[in-house]
Motif scaffolding. Structure first.
Motif, short mmCIF file in Angstrom:
data_model
loop_
_atom_site.label_atom_id
_atom_site.label_comp_id
_atom_site.label_asym_id
_atom_site.label_seq_id
_atom_site.Cartn_x
_atom_site.Cartn_y
_atom_site.Cartn_z
N GLY A 255 -4.12 14.65 -11.88
CA GLY A 255 -5.20 14.24 -11.00
C GLY A 255 -4.90 12.90 -10.38
N GLY A 256 -5.71 12.52 -9.40
CA GLY A 256 -5.48 11.25 -8.74
C GLY A 256 -6.73 10.73 -8.07
N VAL A 257 -6.75 9.43 -7.80
CA VAL A 257 -7.84 8.79 -7.05
C VAL A 257 -7.20 7.89 -5.99
N VAL A 258 -7.97 7.67 -4.91
CA VAL A 258 -7.49 6.87 -3.78
C VAL A 258 -8.15 5.50 -3.82
N VAL A 259 -7.33 4.46 -3.70
CA VAL A 259 -7.82 3.09 -3.56
C VAL A 259 -7.69 2.73 -2.08
N LYS A 260 -8.80 2.40 -1.44
CA LYS A 260 -8.79 2.01 -0.03
C LYS A 260 -8.66 0.49 0.07
N VAL A 261 -7.59 0.04 0.73
CA VAL A 261 -7.32 -1.39 0.88
C VAL A 261 -7.58 -1.78 2.33
N THR A 262 -8.33 -2.87 2.52
CA THR A 262 -8.67 -3.30 3.87
C THR A 262 -8.49 -4.80 4.03
N ALA A 263 -8.45 -5.23 5.29
CA ALA A 263 -8.46 -6.64 5.67
C ALA A 263 -8.97 -6.70 7.11
N PRO A 264 -9.58 -7.78 7.52
CA PRO A 264 -10.02 -7.89 8.92
C PRO A 264 -8.85 -7.73 9.89
N ARG A 265 -9.13 -7.17 11.05
CA ARG A 265 -8.08 -6.96 12.04
C ARG A 265 -7.37 -8.28 12.39
N ASP A 266 -8.11 -9.37 12.47
CA ASP A 266 -7.53 -10.65 12.90
C ASP A 266 -6.95 -11.47 11.75
N THR A 267 -6.69 -10.85 10.59
CA THR A 267 -6.06 -11.55 9.48
C THR A 267 -4.67 -12.03 9.89
N PRO A 268 -4.34 -13.31 9.64
CA PRO A 268 -3.01 -13.81 10.01
C PRO A 268 -1.91 -13.06 9.27
N PRO A 269 -0.75 -12.92 9.89
CA PRO A 269 0.38 -12.27 9.20
C PRO A 269 0.72 -13.00 7.91
N GLY A 270 1.11 -12.26 6.90
CA GLY A 270 1.47 -12.88 5.64
C GLY A 270 1.66 -11.87 4.53
N GLU A 271 2.00 -12.35 3.33
CA GLU A 271 2.24 -11.53 2.17
C GLU A 271 1.15 -11.77 1.12
N HIS A 272 0.70 -10.69 0.51
CA HIS A 272 -0.34 -10.76 -0.51
C HIS A 272 0.01 -9.79 -1.64
N ARG A 273 -0.79 -9.80 -2.71
CA ARG A 273 -0.55 -8.90 -3.83
C ARG A 273 -1.85 -8.27 -4.29
N LEU A 274 -1.74 -6.99 -4.58
CA LEU A 274 -2.85 -6.21 -5.09
C LEU A 274 -2.51 -5.83 -6.53
N THR A 275 -3.46 -5.97 -7.45
CA THR A 275 -3.22 -5.60 -8.84
C THR A 275 -4.10 -4.40 -9.18
N VAL A 276 -3.45 -3.30 -9.58
CA VAL A 276 -4.15 -2.07 -9.90
C VAL A 276 -4.00 -1.81 -11.40
N ARG A 277 -5.12 -1.63 -12.07
CA ARG A 277 -5.11 -1.32 -13.51
C ARG A 277 -5.71 0.07 -13.71
N ALA A 278 -4.97 0.92 -14.37
CA ALA A 278 -5.45 2.26 -14.71
C ALA A 278 -5.20 2.47 -16.19
N GLY A 279 -6.26 2.55 -16.97
CA GLY A 279 -6.08 2.61 -18.42
C GLY A 279 -5.42 1.34 -18.91
N SER A 280 -4.34 1.48 -19.66
CA SER A 280 -3.65 0.32 -20.22
C SER A 280 -2.50 -0.15 -19.35
N GLU A 281 -2.25 0.50 -18.22
CA GLU A 281 -1.10 0.16 -17.37
C GLU A 281 -1.55 -0.65 -16.16
N THR A 282 -0.75 -1.67 -15.83
CA THR A 282 -1.03 -2.54 -14.69
C THR A 282 0.13 -2.49 -13.72
#
Length: 535
Positions: A366-393
């Motif tokens: 099975g699976g679930v969808v995580v929707k990631v968003t940011a405003p259209r005018d967000t300046p270019p750059g690098e970021h990090r998303l942390t996803v935790r499912a059960g005991s795994e990160t």
């Protein structure tokens, strides 16, 4: 281990047919308990001249040996004849230093006397693998699927393999393909091949990881408990590939050949069996119009998890928002259902929405969808998303690009095959239809992106023109927006139930987006439109 002793005796009996290695191995072997499987559709079976011209097979063997992390233990192939498969085994032996042998393949023609097709093959690395019994064919939709019940020579893993190439709807073929081999925890079952269909139910240039999948894919990765190795670990979610490596087992790594030469420049000459007349880049690197793929596999764990893609770029806009999907998948190999809590840490300017848990029935995926968003005018750059499912990160790098692409039209819902783009394609024979399986109740809307701000004072609506008025919009509202954030109502009204062109007029306004919302449609809780044109 009785089955391994029997298989060893079989391999010794057939040993005279093995292709001899040519010197010391040139690439490493896979470790004990693991197996590296390659899938490819070689397009070398229908045209006799093409089958006789073996440059593409030689190129495939050379590229494969140079691009996979270890010597392939097995290959599941489609669109290749017996002579081509045997030549490929020889060339792989020369390129890798290991001995490869054809375990199941057709002969000199793909077309059998009874009208069926046989163009699949399975090849084993006989230095690392053996066949527990002679390979064979399993007929599905009038096409013979090659299979071999294989195992590692060191006794650490059984590996049943099936080269799949269903001739019709893959959803109806799945029950016969998925259960050709019984499930077992001490083995990795591989179902690889060309399913003649992409993963997403609605094909598009921008294949979102969270798209609604086709029925065959949902069946295999859900009740079938298979993992799509390329989707989970091969970063192939955005490519409209029809070749797959499905596996009941743990996917450790996966990938595909990413730099094939231009198909348009190469394909015609190779299909005609005149590869020598193709451009130089084609002669050195082309072997088919779809890349080969590979997966490194091990026996399944109790609960296997994957977060895909491994990296995302917020380069796609919907109205005023940049959007991307991350999918969390799990396969539950236990006898009890599992519920994995899902949390997402999305530091500003990122935002993320996800279900609270991933629930997986016993013996399924099975699976679930995580929707990631940011405003259209967000300046270019690098970021990090942390996803935790059960005991795994899992940390997912996120790139905000300088620009973002945006579709010409959006809809709050649509039925597969009747997407919103059909309401702006200039063809009144095609139409958008809101979703009715399952039914998404009214109101529904369709929003046109004009690409720039301009003066708008009317909207033309052409109902379906196929003799069926189902979904014709009867009561409507028209909204406009300059930025995709704030919409202003500029018109409301009712239209007659017929197929004639209809218009909503309003005082001229500057807008980039024009939205038509229907609150009542003919014959049910849904809407349709052949063409919608702002002016």
């Amino acid at each position: 281990m009785r089955h391994l002793r029997i298989a060893a005796a079989t391999a010794l009996a057939l040993g005279a047919l093995a292709v001899p290695a040519t010197g010391a191995p040139r690439v490493p072997a896979t470790p004990a308990g693991q197996v590296l499987v390659v899938q490819a559709g070689l397009q070398d079976s229908v045209r006799p001249a093409d089958a006789r011209d073996t440059r593409d097979l030689d190129t495939f063997a050379r590229r494969l040996a140079g691009k996979v992390p270890a010597a392939p233990d097995a290959l599941v192939l489609t669109e290749v004849l017996g002579p081509g498969a045997r030549r490929l085994a020889t060339k792989l032996s020369q390129a890798t230093g290991y001995r490869y042998r054809v375990m199941a393949a057709g002969e000199r023609t793909a077309f059998l006397p009874d009208g069926a097709v046989r163009e699949n093959a399975v090849i084993l690395n006989t230095d690392t693998m053996l066949a527990e019994q002679p390979g064979g064919f399993h007929r599905v939709q009038d096409e013979d699927q090659a299979y071999v019940a294989a195992a590692r020579r060191d006794g650490t893993l059984r590996v049943p393999l099936l080269a799949a190439h269903p001739g019709g709807d893959p959803a109806t073929a799945v029950p016969q393909l998925a259960d050709r081999f019984p499930r077992a925890r001490d083995q990795v079952t591989v179902l690889g091949g060309d399913f003649r269909a992409g993963r997403c139910a609605t094909p598009s240039k921008d294949q979102a990881a969270g798209c609604a999948p086709q029925a065959f894919w949902s069946s295999l990765t859900g009740p079938g408990a298979y993992s799509d190795a390329l989707f989970d670990k091969g970063d192939a979610h955005a490519r409209p590939l029809t070749g797959y490596l499905f596996a009941r087992g743990d996917v450790l790594a996966a990938g595909y050949d990413r730099d094939l030469p231009d198909v348009a420049a190469c394909k015609a000459a190779f299909d005609a069996g005149r590869s020598g007349t193709a451009p130089p880049a084609c002669r050195s690197d082309y072997y088919a119009d779809a890349p080969f793929s590979w997966a490194l596999l091990a026996a399944g764990r109790d609960v296997q998890q994957a977060v895909t893609p491994a990296r995302i770029a917020l380069d796609h806009c919907e109205l005023a928002v940049r959007v991307a999907d991350v999918v969390v998948r799990a396969v539950n190999n236990t006898g009890e259902p599992v519920s994995l809590p899902v949390t997402v840490d999305a530091p500003a300017p990122l935002a993320a929405t996800a279900p609270a848990a991933l629930d997986v029935p016993a013996g399924q995926g099975g699976g679930v969808v995580v929707k990631v968003t940011a405003p259209r005018d967000t300046p270019p750059g690098e970021h990090r998303l942390t996803v935790r499912a059960g005991s795994e990160t899992t940390e997912v790098p996120v790139t905000v690009t300088e620009t973002c692409s945006e579709p010409a039209v959006y809809a709050t819902s649509f039925h597969a095959g009747n997407g919103p783009e059909l309401a702006v394609d200039g063809d009144i024979a095609t139409f958008w239809h809101s979703e009715y399986q399952p039914l998404t109740p009214l109101p529904q809307s369709i929003t046109l992106n004009l690409g720039e701000t301009r003066q708008v004072s009317a909207l033309d609506y052409q109902p379906r023109f196929d003799g069926n008025l189902n979904g014709t919009i009867l009561d409507y509202h028209v909204y406009v927006s300059a930025d995709g954030r704030e919409f202003t109502k500029v018109a409301s009204g009712s239209w007659a139930l017929d197929a004639r062109l209809k218009t909503a007029a309003f005082p001229a306004v500057t807008a980039r987006y024009v939205r038509l919302e229907g609150t009542r449609g003919h014959n049910g809780q849904y809407l349709s439109a052949a063409e919608i044109t702002p002016r």
